[in-house]
Design an enzyme around this catalytic site. Structure first.
Site, mmCIF file in Angstrom:
data_model
loop_
_atom_site.group_PDB
_atom_site.id
_atom_site.type_symbol
_atom_site.label_atom_id
_atom_site.label_comp_id
_atom_site.label_asym_id
_atom_site.label_seq_id
_atom_site.Cartn_x
_atom_site.Cartn_y
_atom_site.Cartn_z
ATOM 1 N N HIS A 195 0.826 -1.199 0.000
ATOM 2 C CA HIS A 195 0.000 0.000 0.000
ATOM 3 C C HIS A 195 0.863 1.254 0.000
ATOM 4 O O HIS A 195 0.427 2.311 -0.416
ATOM 5 C CB HIS A 195 -0.939 0.015 1.201
ATOM 6 C CG HIS A 195 -0.270 0.373 2.470
ATOM 7 N ND1 HIS A 195 0.517 -0.504 3.145
ATOM 8 C CD2 HIS A 195 -0.248 1.531 3.169
ATOM 9 C CE1 HIS A 195 0.994 0.096 4.221
ATOM 10 N NE2 HIS A 195 0.545 1.337 4.256
ATOM 11 N N SER A 225 1.695 -6.279 7.573
ATOM 12 C CA SER A 225 0.625 -5.784 6.715
ATOM 13 C C SER A 225 -0.430 -5.048 7.528
ATOM 14 O O SER A 225 -0.690 -3.876 7.304
ATOM 15 C CB SER A 225 -0.017 -6.941 5.946
ATOM 16 O OG SER A 225 -1.126 -6.497 5.193
ATOM 17 N N ASP A 256 0.567 -7.873 -0.316
ATOM 18 C CA ASP A 256 0.753 -6.502 0.142
ATOM 19 C C ASP A 256 2.254 -6.222 0.175
ATOM 20 O O ASP A 256 2.897 -6.311 1.210
ATOM 21 C CB ASP A 256 0.133 -6.330 1.529
ATOM 22 C CG ASP A 256 0.186 -4.890 2.028
ATOM 23 O OD1 ASP A 256 0.655 -4.022 1.268
ATOM 24 O OD2 ASP A 256 -0.231 -4.650 3.175
ATOM 25 N N SER A 264 3.613 -1.050 11.072
ATOM 26 C CA SER A 264 3.387 -1.722 9.804
ATOM 27 C C SER A 264 4.515 -1.500 8.805
ATOM 28 O O SER A 264 5.183 -0.475 8.817
ATOM 29 C CB SER A 264 2.077 -1.231 9.199
ATOM 30 O OG SER A 264 1.751 -1.965 8.064
ATOM 31 N N GLY A 291 1.840 2.319 13.476
ATOM 32 C CA GLY A 291 3.229 2.696 13.352
ATOM 33 C C GLY A 291 4.157 1.516 13.186
ATOM 34 O O GLY A 291 5.311 1.662 12.805
#
Length: 448
Positions: free
Chosen positions: A211, A339, A241, A323, A321
């Site tokens: 992302h 993820s 992801d 990820s 925070g």
């Protein structure tokens, strides 16, 4: 758009020098797997990194009789689920040093059930994965799944039949982890570097959350700073992801280590497949170092942004925070990229990770620095004040990478000499650089 030429720099691996909080175990090298004593009925003991290869071999040999596998960490044994009571199948498993466990649901049964869930219950706030320990699909619905949505999920699970799936309610909200922590910046997004890699064309690059790659094309190590890297590939949502981001300067020197704080790091030696029951460690800028276990594979997660498949499910806690960063094993295996999930490090919850092996295969990258990387001796603290990518971590992430000693996650940041093979002076320098620069590539993904 023209870009300022970035001077040759040394980029530290994902995670910065925050205090390591909450992990209960020491990061110590595992002993090698013991050899079989010749008795086919006596299980071997395995390192967790080794079980996926043996499980894959047996899955290929056993065909439809194979119904999943998991790692029994307490006994260091590989357990193979089998359908039916075929003595030849059991003998094959035992000859490989594993333990046979008879179960009700075949792999095909569970795959069909997962397909039904995908068709009838793909509701934002739900997730599911196969739990081979129970031989069922574990379905989770977060606090936003109420009323008719909950009824739909519940009826779908019940419709799968007895002993096929279980449904539980999470008090939190299933989301990609956002906010907080030191970061790399792209446009209005803030994320963290995962693992340094070498791209298929031989240039230095890194993996991070997908992302992030779709949120911005270029990334800097300082908010409002000059770009240092450009997105090459990105997948999110959909089949994963992950994104591959190439450093703009082909002379960028990278290292393959995870900085776990206190001036200590864990050398990353290889990418490994996750195994249910495997102990794993997650490092994040918000909550520091935490450990837990893999609880499911090939997980499907229905984020608000869309459905993501093929993830690893764990019981490792994480918070906003954390990820985008590193999931790894104690002996240096790169497992995943953070993820998202639900819960926090007070109440617990589920956290999902992108498998590193899948990301590498999809992007054509290889783990580590390759020709572009520097050895441990090359990554000193000389660049620490320059605002480089992970500059504050350079001494710890690379200079200590070759040390390979014990790491004590419970050590405080005020004790930079903690750990058997860590240079105390290097740790102190890194701690100072960390506080000044605030550019540590920590485990995080964020949209602002």
């Amino acid at each position: 758009m023209s870009h300022k030429r970035i001077p040759k720099r040394k980029a530290a691996i994902a995670v910065g020098g925050v205090a390591a909080l909450g992990a209960a175990a020491l990061l110590l090298p595992n002993a090698n797997a013991s050899q079989s004593n010749g008795d086919a009925a006596t299980p071997r003991t395995f390192k967790s990194n080794d079980v996926s290869d043996v499980a894959s071999m047996l899955a290929s040999q056993l065909g439809d009789a194979f119904a999943g596998s998991y790692y029994d960490a307490a006994n260091k044994q590989l357990v193979i689920n089998v359908v039916g009571n075929n003595s030849n199948v059991v003998n094959q498993i035992e000859r490989a040093g594993a333990v046979a466990h008879q179960v009700q649901n075949s792999t095909a049964d569970l795959e069909a059930a997962a397909k039904t869930l995908r068709t009838e219950a793909s509701i934002a706030g739900t997730a599911w994965s196969v739990d081979p320990k129970t031989n069922e699909i574990h379905v989770t619905a977060d606090s936003t799944v109420t009323g008719g949505k909950w009824n739909t999920v519940e009826s779908t699970v019940k419709g799968l039949g007895s002993g096929v799936a279980t449904l539980s309610k999470s008090a939190g909200t299933l989301k990609t982890f956002v906010d907080g922590g030191d970061a790399i910046f792209g446009g209005n997004a803030r994320c963290s570097l995962g693992f340094n890699v070498t791209a298929g064309d031989g240039t230095p690059a890194f993996l991070t959350a997908g992302h992030c790659g779709v949120a911005a094309a270029q990334w800097s190590d300082a908010q409002g700073g000059a770009p240092i890297a450009t997105v090459d590939q990105a997948t999110f949502p959909g089949a994963g992801d992950f994104s591959l981001v190439k450093y703009d300067d082909p002379a960028t020197q990278t290292n393959s280590a995870v900085n776990v704080g206190n001036g200590q790091s864990v050398q990353i030696n290889q990418a490994v497949e996750a195994a249910v029951g495997q102990q794993v460690f997650r490092m994040g800028s918000t909550t520091g170092l935490h450990d837990g276990n893999v609880t499911g594979l090939n997980a499907t997660v229905n984020y608000p942004e869309g459905t993501v498949t093929g993830l690893i499910q764990t019981d490792v806690c994480a918070e906003p925070g954390d990820s985008g960063g590193s999931l790894f094993t104690q002996d240096g295996g790169a497992v995943g990229l953070t993820s998202g999930g639900s819960g926090d490090c007070t109440a617990g919850g589920e956290t999902f990770f992108q498998p590193v092996t899948t990301a590498l295969a999809a992007t054509g990258a290889t783990l580590g620095a390759g020709d572009a990387g520097a050895g441990a001796g090359d990554a000193g603290a000389g660049d620490a004040g320059a605002g480089d990518a992970g500059a504050g971590d350079a001494g710890a992430g690379a200079g200590d990478a070759g040390a390979g000693g014990a790491v004590d996650p419970s050590a405080s940041a005020a004790d930079p000499g903690a750990g058997d093979a860590v240079d105390p002076s290097a740790g102190a320098d890194d701690a100072a650089g960390a506080g000044q620069n605030g550019t540590h590539h920590k485990s995080r993904r964020q949209h602002n």
